[in-house]
Design a protein around this motif. Structure first.
Motif, short mmCIF file in Angstrom:
data_model
loop_
_atom_site.label_atom_id
_atom_site.label_comp_id
_atom_site.label_asym_id
_atom_site.label_seq_id
_atom_site.Cartn_x
_atom_site.Cartn_y
_atom_site.Cartn_z
N ARG A 112 0.83 -1.21 0.00
CA ARG A 112 0.00 0.00 0.00
C ARG A 112 0.87 1.27 0.00
O ARG A 112 0.60 2.21 -0.73
N TRP A 113 1.93 1.26 0.79
CA TRP A 113 2.81 2.43 0.82
C TRP A 113 3.50 2.65 -0.52
O TRP A 113 3.68 3.77 -0.96
N CYS A 114 3.92 1.55 -1.17
CA CYS A 114 4.53 1.67 -2.50
C CYS A 114 3.53 2.22 -3.51
O CYS A 114 3.86 3.08 -4.33
N ALA A 115 2.29 1.72 -3.45
CA ALA A 115 1.27 2.13 -4.42
C ALA A 115 0.95 3.61 -4.31
O ALA A 115 0.72 4.28 -5.33
N ARG A 116 0.96 4.15 -3.10
CA ARG A 116 0.61 5.56 -2.96
C ARG A 116 1.85 6.47 -2.97
O ARG A 116 1.74 7.68 -2.78
N GLY A 117 3.02 5.88 -3.22
CA GLY A 117 4.22 6.69 -3.41
C GLY A 117 4.90 7.16 -2.16
O GLY A 117 5.75 8.06 -2.22
N ASP A 118 4.58 6.57 -1.02
CA ASP A 118 5.25 6.96 0.22
C ASP A 118 6.66 6.39 0.31
O ASP A 118 7.55 6.99 0.92
N ILE A 119 6.85 5.20 -0.27
CA ILE A 119 8.16 4.57 -0.28
C ILE A 119 8.50 4.14 -1.70
O ILE A 119 7.61 4.00 -2.55
N VAL A 120 9.77 3.95 -1.96
CA VAL A 120 10.27 3.56 -3.28
C VAL A 120 10.99 2.22 -3.14
O VAL A 120 11.77 2.02 -2.21
N ARG A 121 10.72 1.34 -4.07
CA ARG A 121 11.39 0.04 -4.08
C ARG A 121 12.72 0.18 -4.80
O ARG A 121 12.78 0.45 -5.99
N VAL A 122 13.82 0.03 -4.07
CA VAL A 122 15.16 0.13 -4.65
C VAL A 122 15.53 -1.16 -5.36
O VAL A 122 16.11 -1.16 -6.45
N ALA A 123 15.23 -2.28 -4.74
CA ALA A 123 15.48 -3.60 -5.28
C ALA A 123 14.52 -4.55 -4.60
O ALA A 123 13.77 -4.15 -3.70
N ARG A 124 14.52 -5.79 -5.03
CA ARG A 124 13.61 -6.76 -4.41
C ARG A 124 13.87 -6.84 -2.92
O ARG A 124 14.97 -7.16 -2.48
N GLY A 125 12.85 -6.50 -2.13
CA GLY A 125 12.96 -6.57 -0.68
C GLY A 125 13.68 -5.41 -0.04
O GLY A 125 13.99 -5.47 1.15
N TYR B 277 13.59 -1.06 0.47
CA TYR B 277 12.71 0.10 0.30
C TYR B 277 13.38 1.37 0.83
O TYR B 277 14.20 1.33 1.76
N LEU B 278 12.97 2.49 0.24
CA LEU B 278 13.52 3.78 0.61
C LEU B 278 12.38 4.78 0.75
O LEU B 278 11.46 4.78 -0.07
N PRO B 279 12.42 5.65 1.77
CA PRO B 279 11.40 6.70 1.87
C PRO B 279 11.41 7.57 0.62
O PRO B 279 12.46 7.94 0.11
N ALA B 280 10.24 7.92 0.12
CA ALA B 280 10.15 8.69 -1.12
C ALA B 280 10.87 10.03 -0.99
O ALA B 280 11.53 10.47 -1.93
N ALA B 281 10.77 10.67 0.17
CA ALA B 281 11.42 11.97 0.34
C ALA B 281 12.93 11.84 0.25
O ALA B 281 13.62 12.72 -0.26
N SER B 282 13.47 10.73 0.75
CA SER B 282 14.92 10.51 0.70
C SER B 282 15.39 10.18 -0.71
O SER B 282 16.55 10.39 -1.05
N ALA B 283 14.49 9.63 -1.53
CA ALA B 283 14.87 9.23 -2.89
C ALA B 283 15.01 10.41 -3.83
O ALA B 283 15.65 10.30 -4.88
N GLU B 284 14.42 11.54 -3.48
CA GLU B 284 14.45 12.70 -4.36
C GLU B 284 15.85 13.26 -4.47
O GLU B 284 16.51 13.53 -3.48
N GLY B 285 16.32 13.44 -5.70
CA GLY B 285 17.60 14.10 -5.94
C GLY B 285 18.83 13.27 -5.68
O GLY B 285 19.94 13.81 -5.65
#
Length: 380
Positions: A103-116, A118-126
């Protein structure tokens, strides 16, 4: 959210955006299947709902979680926490379900870096490509069940060496013991094996030594890119020329050993940037005389300046004009820096030196620069 660490009951996670979190289990709290609400302890108000004794209590720290103190996997005894990178076992151990992750991935709160992983979306920016690749490498090391070490360009990234021109689309790992090779769209598992002294521990990750890394890159990547990496490693003091030569000798029976020998012989830590390394390769490619790097020019009993490339016998200097040359100090006005550079060049010309300049764009088609250099060399 505030930037200070907050404690949240696990049952609150489903209702809260997690755009900037790090999860780690609170020491001394035993995990149970029930949560505080199920036990009738879900008082209103965040401060009331978060009780020190809640068996599903999880600590969240907001903002960019740079560092290696973070999620601990109950299964593996370690977790990944760079920019907030967290693995699935650690999250499950903290009480987060797979449905919540989806659910968090679907709504863009977290980003999947690789299988298993995850990274917070805010941290992934830039995040720069090299930093993103480092996250992928750490995730791969955490995930694989065989003894492996980050190697090749992936090791160069972890060592902090610039990797200009080398694709970062695959994570490169090498088996500690010789074994089969595996290659997918995102992973290249090399099977050559490693000696004990060819493995370093860097921020909790096993990685090939700098010498082995440079030689592996030199065996498998084009000459120009490999030289830029070798020069950078030498420049940063991460490796000595003798260590590179020894590592190349140990690789003499591997594919690409001859190419690696050319890179190691040509590498020079006096090249102060990737642009200067590429310039060295271009000068060699066109058969120009070998320049003296970082030539210190003196005249009239005083020091005039240090130049990128010098041909003292031909009374010629070459300067690679990278952008950093004109942004050396953020406190300096750009016009002042340009004016100082002009005065320096005037002083060089005053002692009878000819100056030829080129830029990053010229490196893609170096022929015109070569023509100018040859004309200057031939001038009386």
């Amino acid at each position: 959210m505030t930037s200070a660490p907050l404690a949240w009951c696990r049952c609150e996670l489903a209702d809260q955006p997690v755009a900037a979190w790090r999860v780690r289990s609170v020491p001394g709290v035993r995990r149970q299947r029930s949560c505080c609400r199920q036990r009738g302890e879900g008082e209103t108000g965040a401060a009331q709902r978060v009780r020190a004794g809640c068996p599903r209590r999880t600590e969240l720290s907001t903002g960019r979680g740079i560092g290696l103190v973070g999620a601990r996997s109950a299964r593996h005894g370690r977790g990944v926490d760079v920019y907030g990178l967290t693995n699935r076992p650690a999250l499950l151990a903290a009480g987060v379900s797979d449905n919540e992750l989806a659910r968090w991935c679907a709504r863009g709160d977290i980003v999947r870096v690789a299988r298993g992983a995850y990274l917070p979306a805010a941290s992934a920016e830039g995040i720069e490509p090299a930093a993103w690749h480092a996250l992928e490498v750490r995730a791969a090391l955490e995930r694989l069940r065989v003894p492996v070490v980050a190697s090749h360009v992936s090791a160069a990234v972890l060592h902090g060496v610039p990797t200009w021109g080398v694709p970062l689309d695959r994570v490169h790992l090498t088996r500690i013991s010789p074994g089969s090779v595996r290659r997918t769209t995102t992973l290249h598992l090399h099977g050559t094996g490693l000696a004990e002294d060819e493995v370093d521990l860097l921020d909790g990750c096993r990685v090939t030594s700098v010498a082995r890394t440079v030689v592996d890159v030199a065996r498998t990547e084009p000459f120009e890119q490999a030289v830029a990496i070798a020069d950078a490693a030498l420049r940063a003091g991460l490796v000595a020329p003798a260590s590179l030569a020894h590592a190349r000798e140990r690789a003499r029976h591997r594919a690409g050993a001859t190419a690696a020998g050319r890179v190691v012989a040509f590498a020079d830590g006096r090249a102060e940037s990737v642009g200067e390394s590429r310039s060295r390769v271009a000068l060699r490619r066109y058969g120009l005389p070998t320049p003296e790097l970082q030539w210190e020019v003196r005249g009239g009993g005083r020091f005039i300046g240090r130049v990128d490339f010098g041909w003292p016998a031909l009374r010629t200097i070459g300067e690679f004009d990278g952008r950093t040359k004109y942004t050396r100090d953020s406190q300096d006005d750009a016009a002042d820096v340009v004016w100082a550079e002009k005065r320096r060049e005037d002083a060089l010309r005053a002692v009878g030196l000819r100056v030829v300049r080129w830029t990053w764009a010229d490196l893609s088609d170096f022929g015109p620069v070569v023509g100018r250099l040859r004309s200057v060399f031939a001038a009386p």
